[in-house]
Scaffold this motif. Structure first.
Motif, PDB file in Angstrom:
ATOM      1  N   ILE A 127     -15.378  19.478  21.569  1.00  0.00           N
ATOM      2  CA  ILE A 127     -15.019  19.913  22.817  1.00  0.00           C
ATOM      3  C   ILE A 127     -14.641  19.346  23.959  1.00  0.00           C
ATOM      4  O   ILE A 127     -13.512  19.608  25.284  1.00  0.00           O
ATOM      5  CB  ILE A 127     -14.865  21.559  23.045  1.00  0.00           C
ATOM      6  CG1 ILE A 127     -15.992  21.867  23.636  1.00  0.00           C
ATOM      7  CG2 ILE A 127     -14.340  22.227  22.112  1.00  0.00           C
ATOM      8  CD1 ILE A 127     -16.938  22.919  23.944  1.00  0.00           C
TER       9      ILE A 127
ATOM     10  N   GLY B 152     -27.786  15.791  23.103  1.00  0.00           N
ATOM     11  CA  GLY B 152     -26.928  16.981  23.332  1.00  0.00           C
ATOM     12  C   GLY B 152     -25.656  15.568  24.213  1.00  0.00           C
ATOM     13  O   GLY B 152     -25.851  14.887  25.389  1.00  0.00           O
TER      14      GLY B 152
ATOM     15  N   GLN C  41     -17.955  21.994   9.860  1.00  0.00           N
ATOM     16  CA  GLN C  41     -18.384  21.360   8.743  1.00  0.00           C
ATOM     17  C   GLN C  41     -18.307  19.933   8.200  1.00  0.00           C
ATOM     18  O   GLN C  41     -18.567  19.839   7.013  1.00  0.00           O
ATOM     19  CB  GLN C  41     -16.688  22.181   7.675  1.00  0.00           C
ATOM     20  CG  GLN C  41     -15.584  21.914   8.145  1.00  0.00           C
ATOM     21  CD  GLN C  41     -14.732  22.240   7.444  1.00  0.00           C
ATOM     22  OE1 GLN C  41     -14.061  23.436   6.942  1.00  0.00           O
ATOM     23  NE2 GLN C  41     -13.253  21.683   7.665  1.00  0.00           N
TER      24      GLN C  41
ATOM     25  N   PHE D 219      -8.345  22.102  18.154  1.00  0.00           N
ATOM     26  CA  PHE D 219      -8.527  21.931  18.785  1.00  0.00           C
ATOM     27  C   PHE D 219      -9.310  22.021  19.930  1.00  0.00           C
ATOM     28  O   PHE D 219      -8.448  21.042  20.442  1.00  0.00           O
ATOM     29  CB  PHE D 219     -10.402  22.993  17.742  1.00  0.00           C
ATOM     30  CG  PHE D 219     -11.360  21.797  18.141  1.00  0.00           C
ATOM     31  CD1 PHE D 219     -11.007  20.962  16.647  1.00  0.00           C
ATOM     32  CD2 PHE D 219     -12.261  21.744  19.450  1.00  0.00           C
ATOM     33  CE1 PHE D 219     -12.238  19.782  16.982  1.00  0.00           C
ATOM     34  CE2 PHE D 219     -13.053  20.610  19.227  1.00  0.00           C
ATOM     35  CZ  PHE D 219     -12.804  19.285  18.189  1.00  0.00           C
TER      36      PHE D 219
ATOM     37  N   ILE E 264     -10.795  20.678   9.861  1.00  0.00           N
ATOM     38  CA  ILE E 264     -10.828  20.684  11.901  1.00  0.00           C
ATOM     39  C   ILE E 264     -11.078  19.137  12.050  1.00  0.00           C
ATOM     40  O   ILE E 264     -12.101  18.622  11.931  1.00  0.00           O
ATOM     41  CB  ILE E 264     -11.312  21.110  12.192  1.00  0.00           C
ATOM     42  CG1 ILE E 264     -12.065  21.373  13.572  1.00  0.00           C
ATOM     43  CG2 ILE E 264     -13.187  21.608  11.996  1.00  0.00           C
ATOM     44  CD1 ILE E 264     -12.418  22.817  14.595  1.00  0.00           C
TER      45      ILE E 264
ATOM     46  N   TYR F 280     -19.630  22.940  31.012  1.00  0.00           N
ATOM     47  CA  TYR F 280     -20.448  21.520  31.559  1.00  0.00           C
ATOM     48  C   TYR F 280     -19.607  20.438  32.424  1.00  0.00           C
ATOM     49  O   TYR F 280     -20.738  19.484  33.022  1.00  0.00           O
ATOM     50  CB  TYR F 280     -19.745  20.368  29.788  1.00  0.00           C
ATOM     51  CG  TYR F 280     -20.354  21.261  28.438  1.00  0.00           C
ATOM     52  CD1 TYR F 280     -21.327  20.756  28.417  1.00  0.00           C
ATOM     53  CD2 TYR F 280     -19.867  22.403  28.205  1.00  0.00           C
ATOM     54  CE1 TYR F 280     -22.041  21.416  26.781  1.00  0.00           C
ATOM     55  CE2 TYR F 280     -20.117  22.812  27.151  1.00  0.00           C
ATOM     56  CZ  TYR F 280     -21.540  22.637  26.682  1.00  0.00           C
ATOM     57  OH  TYR F 280     -21.697  22.609  25.207  1.00  0.00           O
TER      58      TYR F 280
HETATM   59  O1  CP3 Z   1     -16.799  20.315  11.936  1.00  0.00           O
HETATM   60  C1  CP3 Z   1     -16.073  20.200  12.774  1.00  0.00           C
HETATM   61  O2  CP3 Z   1     -15.800  21.853  13.678  1.00  0.00           O
HETATM   62  C2  CP3 Z   1     -15.629  19.480  14.188  1.00  0.00           C
HETATM   63  C3  CP3 Z   1     -16.223  19.094  14.800  1.00  0.00           C
HETATM   64  C4  CP3 Z   1     -16.410  19.698  16.057  1.00  0.00           C
HETATM   65  C5  CP3 Z   1     -17.868  19.196  16.881  1.00  0.00           C
HETATM   66  N1  CP3 Z   1     -18.070  19.872  18.009  1.00  0.00           N
HETATM   67  C6  CP3 Z   1     -18.482  18.072  16.653  1.00  0.00           C
HETATM   68  C7  CP3 Z   1     -19.895  17.384  16.705  1.00  0.00           C
HETATM   69  C8  CP3 Z   1     -16.531  20.701  17.361  1.00  0.00           C
HETATM   70  C9  CP3 Z   1     -15.299  21.696  16.782  1.00  0.00           C
HETATM   71  C10 CP3 Z   1     -17.377  20.907  18.284  1.00  0.00           C
HETATM   72  C11 CP3 Z   1     -17.019  21.717  19.067  1.00  0.00           C
HETATM   73  C12 CP3 Z   1     -17.748  21.905  20.455  1.00  0.00           C
HETATM   74  N2  CP3 Z   1     -19.084  21.212  20.605  1.00  0.00           N
HETATM   75  C13 CP3 Z   1     -18.573  23.111  20.585  1.00  0.00           C
HETATM   76  C14 CP3 Z   1     -17.882  24.746  20.774  1.00  0.00           C
HETATM   77  C15 CP3 Z   1     -18.094  25.295  19.491  1.00  0.00           C
HETATM   78  C16 CP3 Z   1     -20.083  25.317  19.593  1.00  0.00           C
HETATM   79  O3  CP3 Z   1     -20.154  25.245  18.613  1.00  0.00           O
HETATM   80  O4  CP3 Z   1     -20.345  26.184  20.467  1.00  0.00           O
HETATM   81  C17 CP3 Z   1     -19.655  22.785  21.665  1.00  0.00           C
HETATM   82  C18 CP3 Z   1     -19.687  24.041  22.801  1.00  0.00           C
HETATM   83  C19 CP3 Z   1     -19.888  21.454  21.773  1.00  0.00           C
HETATM   84  C20 CP3 Z   1     -20.852  20.509  22.923  1.00  0.00           C
HETATM   85  C21 CP3 Z   1     -21.708  20.442  21.728  1.00  0.00           C
HETATM   86  N3  CP3 Z   1     -21.195  18.562  20.868  1.00  0.00           N
HETATM   87  C22 CP3 Z   1     -23.271  20.380  21.808  1.00  0.00           C
HETATM   88  C23 CP3 Z   1     -23.938  20.761  22.316  1.00  0.00           C
HETATM   89  C24 CP3 Z   1     -23.512  19.115  21.249  1.00  0.00           C
HETATM   90  C25 CP3 Z   1     -24.936  19.071  21.089  1.00  0.00           C
HETATM   91  C26 CP3 Z   1     -25.359  19.510  20.113  1.00  0.00           C
HETATM   92  C27 CP3 Z   1     -25.071  18.682  18.111  1.00  0.00           C
HETATM   93  O5  CP3 Z   1     -24.992  20.093  17.693  1.00  0.00           O
HETATM   94  O6  CP3 Z   1     -25.591  18.143  18.669  1.00  0.00           O
HETATM   95  C28 CP3 Z   1     -22.441  17.927  20.523  1.00  0.00           C
HETATM   96  C29 CP3 Z   1     -22.149  16.616  19.672  1.00  0.00           C
HETATM   97  C30 CP3 Z   1     -21.509  17.040  18.794  1.00  0.00           C
HETATM   98  N4  CP3 Z   1     -20.285  17.552  18.502  1.00  0.00           N
HETATM   99  C31 CP3 Z   1     -21.525  16.730  17.401  1.00  0.00           C
HETATM  100  C32 CP3 Z   1     -20.784  16.419  16.508  1.00  0.00           C
HETATM  101  C33 CP3 Z   1     -20.554  16.314  15.007  1.00  0.00           C
HETATM  102  C34 CP3 Z   1     -23.528  15.667  17.048  1.00  0.00           C
HETATM  103  C35 CP3 Z   1     -23.210  14.384  17.573  1.00  0.00           C
HETATM  104  C36 CP3 Z   1     -23.768  13.508  16.344  1.00  0.00           C
HETATM  105  O7  CP3 Z   1     -23.488  12.726  15.521  1.00  0.00           O
HETATM  106  O8  CP3 Z   1     -24.928  12.932  17.279  1.00  0.00           O
END
Ligand code: CP3
Length: 361
Positions: free
Chosen positions: A90, A108, A41, A157, A85, A167
């Motif tokens: 993670i 990513g 969110q 979380f 959250i 990873y």
């Molecule tokens: O608002 C929320 O839910 C809290 C924040 C949160 C983030 N990542 C922020 C984030 C949470 C709970 C996650 C979990 C997460 N991260 C998971 C499990 C949930 C799922 O989506 O399956 C996984 C596999 C990741 C690993 C991850 N982090 C990836 C694959 C990426 C790149 C792809 C993407 O969406 O950008 C991230 C980066 C990430 N995590 C961003 C955010 C806001 C983007 C960062 C940016 O601003 O560039």
């Protein structure tokens, strides 16, 4: 010792009936309306987040408690969601174990020194979260203080062992998880040691988040269901998951088990533990709920792509999830995977309003 605002005492007692709709639903208690919050969110679909990201890297946001708290609160201020959250990812807990983590624009997460040998596993540390994840724990304290008067709970979380191991071994997000599976099948003893270390670190981190004031905990297992068939899941992953859920049940707060893509073994994945089962967007909610048992609270499960559709279609999809939930106690409305950056903020606003109006009793 109780903290000035009673955080410690409350986190420790699961017996006092909560008042917030989210925590009530997590315990299967009756609610005046269905609670709603959304995976991812906080993030790039919000202009306020993008503005902050122009000045700070993802890891800077995570490591600066005031900024992480600010990002956590952005969607609460904009959309009046029923839970917050904490803003992190993670993967940062891997840094304390010895991994070089970076978030590369357009690419990513990247781990420079991914695991290639059994020796790499033995060199990994398991330092306490109070040392390595202090900024996130502080962000939780700030958000809790901020939201306590509004009775909006804070969720902590962590990632599940398989997802984090993928990873650590692949060095980033993978399409087929071949390196991870090759390591798992070739070096089963080192695989068990790796998952054991991840359980130690994540359990400690989740318990520390609850002590810092998190009122619920969610475990994200994003990739086990995509990578593994049922028999491999049971053999190579389920024991570590069971140990993790068993350890964190001591936190005294509801635990949400969100295992993505486990449609072929939902019963077994849910059976590893957790009070609430997160249902992904691929399964019809009523069918999934029946499979985990209607006595167990569930969270989900709108397809996040529905938020890219015109309101007519989005509303139809929201109503479908609500109809499948059937007004039973113990439903937390959510998406069945994270919101994508293209999501129009107005659709999030309308979604929250609609769930509220449709379910007010
Ligand atoms: O608002 C929320 O839910 C809290 C924040 C949160 C983030 N990542 C922020 C984030 C949470 C709970 C996650 C979990 C997460 N991260 C998971 C499990 C949930 C799922 O989506 O399956 C996984 C596999 C990741 C690993 C991850 N982090 C990836 C694959 C990426 C790149 C792809 C993407 O969406 O950008 C991230 C980066 C990430 N995590 C961003 C955010 C806001 C983007 C960062 C940016 O601003 O560039």
């Amino acid at each position: 010792m109780a903290s000035p605002h009673g955080v410690t005492a409350e986190a420790a007692s699961i017996d006092a009936e909560p008042t917030s709709v989210f925590l009530r639903a997590c315990r299967g208690l009756p609610v005046e309306r269905t609670p709603v919050w959304l995976l991812r969110q906080a993030g790039r679909y919000q202009p306020e987040y993008r503005a902050l990201r122009e000045k700070h890297s993802m890891l800077d946001l995570v490591r600066t408690p005031e900024l992480a708290a600010q990002v956590t609160l952005q969607p609460i201020e904009s959309f009046d969601l029923d839970a917050a959250i904490v803003f992190s990812d993670i993967l940062p807990p891997l840094i304390g174990m010895g991994f070089d983590l970076d978030f590369v624009k357009g690419d990513g997460p990247r781990i420079g020194n991914s695991i290639t040998s059994t020796r790499d596993v033995d060199l990994l540390g398991t330092p306490p979260a109070e040392e390595t994840m202090a900024p996130t724990l502080e962000a939780i304290r700030i958000v809790r203080r901020e939201l306590e008067p509004r009775d909006v709970p804070v969720i902590g979380f962590a990632g599940a062992p398989f997802t984090l191991a993928s990873y650590a071994i692949e060095g980033g997000t993978s399409k087929d998880f071949m390196r991870t599976k090759a390591f798992m099948l070739s070096e089963p003893a080192a695989w068990t040691r790796l998952l054991g270390k991840l359980v130690t670190v994540q359990a400690d981190y989740l318990l520390a988040q609850a002590r810092a004031g998190a009122q619920a905990l969610q475990v994200f297992d994003s990739w086990a269901g995509r990578a593994l068939g049922r028999e491999d899941y049971l053999r190579y992953v389920a024991p570590a998951n069971r140990e993790l859920y068993s350890k964190i049940s001591a936190a005294g707060v509801p635990v949400i088990n969100f295992s993505l893509g486990v449609g072929t073994y939902l019963e077994q994945a849910a059976g590893c533990g957790g009070d609430v089962v997160g249902i992904d967007w691929q399964l019809p909610l009523d069918e999934a709920w029946k499979r985990v048992g209607f006595d167990r609270p569930v969270q989900g499960n709108l397809d996040p792509a529905a938020l890219l559709a015109p309101w007519r279609e989005l509303r139809f999809r929201i109503d479908d999830v609500l109809e499948r939930a059937g007004g039973r106690p113990g439903h937390v409305f959510n998406v069945g995977h994270g919101l994508v950056p293209q999501t129009p903020p107005d659709n999030v606003r309308r979604l929250v309003q609609h769930v509220r109006e449709r379910t007010s009793r």
